[in-house]
Scaffold this active site. Sequence first.
Site, mmCIF file in Angstrom:
data_model
loop_
_atom_site.group_PDB
_atom_site.id
_atom_site.type_symbol
_atom_site.label_atom_id
_atom_site.label_comp_id
_atom_site.label_asym_id
_atom_site.label_seq_id
_atom_site.Cartn_x
_atom_site.Cartn_y
_atom_site.Cartn_z
ATOM 1 N N ARG A 176 -12.938 -9.153 1.434
ATOM 2 C CA ARG A 176 -11.524 -8.827 1.191
ATOM 3 C C ARG A 176 -10.667 -10.064 1.443
ATOM 4 O O ARG A 176 -9.726 -10.349 0.701
ATOM 5 C CB ARG A 176 -11.072 -7.681 2.122
ATOM 6 C CG ARG A 176 -11.681 -6.323 1.837
ATOM 7 C CD ARG A 176 -11.172 -5.718 0.546
ATOM 8 N NE ARG A 176 -9.728 -5.542 0.522
ATOM 9 C CZ ARG A 176 -9.065 -4.524 1.071
ATOM 10 N NH1 ARG A 176 -9.723 -3.565 1.682
ATOM 11 N NH2 ARG A 176 -7.742 -4.428 0.975
ATOM 12 N N ARG B 38 0.878 -1.187 0.000
ATOM 13 C CA ARG B 38 0.000 0.000 0.000
ATOM 14 C C ARG B 38 0.902 1.219 0.000
ATOM 15 O O ARG B 38 1.673 1.431 0.948
ATOM 16 C CB ARG B 38 -0.911 0.007 1.226
ATOM 17 C CG ARG B 38 -1.606 1.338 1.444
ATOM 18 C CD ARG B 38 -2.738 1.276 2.444
ATOM 19 N NE ARG B 38 -3.862 0.539 1.907
ATOM 20 C CZ ARG B 38 -5.068 0.495 2.471
ATOM 21 N NH1 ARG B 38 -5.303 1.135 3.601
ATOM 22 N NH2 ARG B 38 -6.038 -0.186 1.921
ATOM 23 N N ASP C 262 -17.547 6.350 -1.384
ATOM 24 C CA ASP C 262 -16.273 6.257 -0.658
ATOM 25 C C ASP C 262 -16.100 7.575 0.092
ATOM 26 O O ASP C 262 -16.777 8.574 -0.221
ATOM 27 C CB ASP C 262 -15.127 6.036 -1.669
ATOM 28 C CG ASP C 262 -13.782 5.767 -0.993
ATOM 29 O OD1 ASP C 262 -13.769 5.472 0.224
ATOM 30 O OD2 ASP C 262 -12.752 5.863 -1.682
ATOM 31 N N GLN D 219 -9.836 -4.242 -3.356
ATOM 32 C CA GLN D 219 -11.143 -3.855 -2.833
ATOM 33 C C GLN D 219 -12.224 -4.114 -3.878
ATOM 34 O O GLN D 219 -13.298 -4.660 -3.568
ATOM 35 C CB GLN D 219 -11.127 -2.372 -2.444
ATOM 36 C CG GLN D 219 -12.449 -1.880 -1.895
ATOM 37 C CD GLN D 219 -12.790 -2.488 -0.545
ATOM 38 O OE1 GLN D 219 -12.009 -2.387 0.390
ATOM 39 N NE2 GLN D 219 -13.956 -3.112 -0.434
ATOM 40 N N CYS E 207 -16.306 0.818 0.812
ATOM 41 C CA CYS E 207 -15.072 0.080 1.112
ATOM 42 C C CYS E 207 -14.640 0.254 2.563
ATOM 43 O O CYS E 207 -13.858 -0.544 3.071
ATOM 44 C CB CYS E 207 -13.969 0.489 0.149
ATOM 45 S SG CYS E 207 -13.512 2.225 0.271
ATOM 46 N N HIS F 54 -7.450 0.724 -6.319
ATOM 47 C CA HIS F 54 -7.618 -0.164 -5.150
ATOM 48 C C HIS F 54 -8.222 -1.481 -5.678
ATOM 49 O O HIS F 54 -9.367 -1.829 -5.390
ATOM 50 C CB HIS F 54 -8.536 0.498 -4.123
ATOM 51 C CG HIS F 54 -8.439 -0.073 -2.749
ATOM 52 N ND1 HIS F 54 -7.671 -1.173 -2.435
ATOM 53 C CD2 HIS F 54 -9.028 0.302 -1.569
ATOM 54 C CE1 HIS F 54 -7.790 -1.437 -1.146
ATOM 55 N NE2 HIS F 54 -8.606 -0.564 -0.591
HETATM 56 N N1 CP Z 1 -11.030 -0.507 2.587
HETATM 57 C C1 CP Z 1 -9.775 -0.507 3.038
HETATM 58 O O1 CP Z 1 -8.827 -0.657 2.276
HETATM 59 O O2 CP Z 1 -9.650 -0.428 4.398
HETATM 60 P P1 CP Z 1 -8.312 -0.011 5.164
HETATM 61 O O3 CP Z 1 -7.907 1.346 4.646
HETATM 62 O O4 CP Z 1 -8.710 0.027 6.624
HETATM 63 O O5 CP Z 1 -7.258 -1.035 4.913
#
Ligand code: CP
Length: 317
Positions: free
Chosen positions: A296, A102, A225, A132, A268, A129
Amino acid sequence: MTLRHFLRDDDITHEEQAQILARAARIKAAPFTDRTLVGPEVVAVLFDKQTLRTQLSFSAAIAHLGGFPMIVDGKLAQVGVRESIADVARVMGREAVAIVWRTYGQDRIEEMARYAQVPVINALTDDFHPCQVLADLQTIQEHRGDLPGLTLGYLGDGANNMAHSYLLGGALAGMHVRVATPSTHQPKPEILERATELAAQHGGSVLVTDDPIEAVRGADAVATDTWVSMGQEKEKDHRQGEESPFLRFQVNTELMAHADAEAIFLHCLPAYRGFEVTADVIDGPQSVVWGESENRLHAQKAILSWLVEQHRNGESA
Ligand code: CP
């Protein structure tokens, strides 16, 4: 054989996406049958940004597959500062069978993939992403059936990673993807162009509009989001304030009434009630966000084990 990565939603084909989603469904039904990482093999999981769900779900996914999640704190590793991304990739590729990252710029993860010599998975960048959206597609499939021909309406920041991944991932699945967003927050033109091309290939369509009702009319799934993505904290007062460009795009019961009567609501997470969604929607009967969050785990087990298998098969071929 070319080393495969999952850096953006269209790094897999339409057929591969369907196979991976079927694998995710099988894994969900029988969680400990896929032991691709038994050894335990190590998967390096790095975070340059905040997380809850992604750390949790990748840690669990790797453990379920028989592997060991080596969580690396980006603040300690300082990838690209303390040493180059290329050198970090070379080191991690010697000890891990896959790398999950990430980070900020898409260019960073692309560089990691160039040097790692093991599959690299995007656990969120500024642009995409994809894990997700894979979980979201699994969730939509569970509630609304086969993806081709279904309609997904996304509302909010059309320039953020979720909008981009819905455009690519949804179009790849043959869905009709509608994004309602202010004219000031349009998706990147090259991503929109690619999504349009994918939609044409797979029987779907793509629409970007500034009319929230147009995006949700008759939709099978409605998604939003946060209006303040990671890295945009300095813009929080503007993005969530009284003059926010996103106010018209809030998902509330009035808006949901324009969707299909059986429409599901996706987010998400983390969610900010009273901003991008009202409490009565996210906590209401159409919301599937907790199952979406759980998916996930299953979707990431599927993409991770599939990529590692592809790599092994390529090496032994
Ligand atoms: N949706 C998501 O990626 O959650 P986090 O940012 O908590 O990892």
